[in-house]
Design a protein around this motif. Structure first.
Motif, mmCIF file in Angstrom:
data_model
loop_
_atom_site.group_PDB
_atom_site.id
_atom_site.type_symbol
_atom_site.label_atom_id
_atom_site.label_comp_id
_atom_site.label_asym_id
_atom_site.label_seq_id
_atom_site.Cartn_x
_atom_site.Cartn_y
_atom_site.Cartn_z
ATOM 1 N N UNK A 91 9.499 9.445 -14.009
ATOM 2 C CA UNK A 91 8.300 10.031 -13.892
ATOM 3 C C UNK A 91 7.317 9.210 -13.751
ATOM 4 N N UNK A 92 6.224 9.482 -12.916
ATOM 5 C CA UNK A 92 5.333 8.724 -12.424
ATOM 6 C C UNK A 92 3.994 9.223 -11.854
ATOM 7 N N UNK A 93 2.894 8.441 -11.668
ATOM 8 C CA UNK A 93 1.795 8.822 -11.083
ATOM 9 C C UNK A 93 1.159 8.049 -10.037
ATOM 10 N N UNK A 94 0.546 8.734 -8.804
ATOM 11 C CA UNK A 94 0.290 7.817 -7.694
ATOM 12 C C UNK A 94 -1.110 8.081 -7.075
ATOM 13 N N UNK A 95 -1.909 7.447 -7.854
ATOM 14 C CA UNK A 95 -3.379 7.485 -7.512
ATOM 15 C C UNK A 95 -3.838 6.674 -6.345
ATOM 16 N N UNK A 96 -5.026 6.775 -6.026
ATOM 17 C CA UNK A 96 -5.537 5.826 -5.004
ATOM 18 C C UNK A 96 -6.720 5.183 -5.388
ATOM 19 N N UNK A 97 -6.911 3.681 -5.230
ATOM 20 C CA UNK A 97 -7.787 2.951 -6.090
ATOM 21 C C UNK A 97 -8.444 2.134 -5.043
ATOM 22 N N UNK A 98 -9.614 2.107 -4.639
ATOM 23 C CA UNK A 98 -10.367 1.298 -3.863
ATOM 24 C C UNK A 98 -9.627 1.122 -2.406
ATOM 25 N N UNK A 99 -8.971 2.196 -1.871
ATOM 26 C CA UNK A 99 -8.164 2.091 -0.781
ATOM 27 C C UNK A 99 -6.883 1.553 -0.857
#
Length: 236
Positions: A91-99
């Motif tokens: 299980x996981x999380x794929x955010x976008x942070x500062x490009x």
């Protein structure tokens, strides 16, 4: 008589409600995706998990509507501690942070019918930091297990990877990493190869894997030896 216009308005509203409900956009939902493949050697962190023999694998992943959250099971053939099959749940999380694209995940793995009474499972935590600029992509990876399978205890893997899309169907990639283990061999491993998108759903990967721990440094095993590996995978 004064109630008649109000009654007609209520009736019209009641008749229009189903039509309005059909016209409204449904709430976004997640979706499942699947993958399966065969490879001439099962390599993980540049080390063979199948003693150099061919391996097959399959996975399923459910992702949220925005693609940020995901989970799913996977299975692959191995040769480890008497087991020939490994199953896992991730299980996981794929955010976008500062490009940057970030991928944070936790995975639990089990060896099926392993030759041990306990400690046939282990947690593996991964953090990826990814940045793409045109056809070039770079990735930094950090993986850690607090207590590995069997006699393997804690280990940490650091890796840097890069890839270049030569064309919409052909890409080149490579990486180098270092593994530090409490019980086991510390080594540096690397790979280089190419991936060809044969069709929209079928890809062929060919690459060389190697480590600096092969030869006399690891007596009685060839899992660290360099090897050319070919894999065929499909995703749908």
């Amino acid at each position: 008589m004064t109630l008649r216009p109000l009654a007609l308005a209520l009736l019209a509203s009641a008749l229009a409600a189903p039509a309005l409900a059909q016209d409204a956009d449904p709430a976004p939902r997640g979706s499942w995706s699947f993958g399966a493949g065969v490879q001439s050697d099962n390599r993980s962190k540049q080390v063979s998990k199948s003693d150099g023999d061919p391996s097959v694998w399959a996975l399923a992943e459910y992702a949220s509507a925005d693609g940020a959250f995901y989970f799913g099971p996977a299975v692959e053939t191995v040769k480890s501690n008497g087991a020939e099959v490994e199953v896992s749940l991730i299980g996981g999380w794929r955010p976008q942070v500062w490009g940057f694209d970030v991928d944070l995940s936790a995975e639990h793995k089990w060896l099926v019918d392993a030759a041990m009474t306990d400690d046939a499972g282990a947690w593996e935590f991964t953090a990826d930091l990814i940045r793409s600029i045109g056809p070039v992509e770079g990735k930094l990876r950090l993986q850690h297990t607090p207590d590995g399978v069997g006699s393997t205890e804690a280990w940490t893997w650091y890796e840097a990877r890069a890839s270049w899309d030569q064309s919409p169907r052909l890409s080149w990639s490579g990486g180098v990493g270092q593994r530090e283990q409490e019980v086991g061999v510390d080594y540096v491993g690397w790979d280089v190869g190419a991936t060809w998108q044969v069709t929209d759903r079928l890809e062929l990967d060919a690459r060389w894997h190697d480590t600096d721990a092969d030869g006399p440094a690891v007596v009685g095993t060839e899992i660290y030896d360099g090897r050319f590996v070919v894999g065929l995978a499909t995703y749908f």
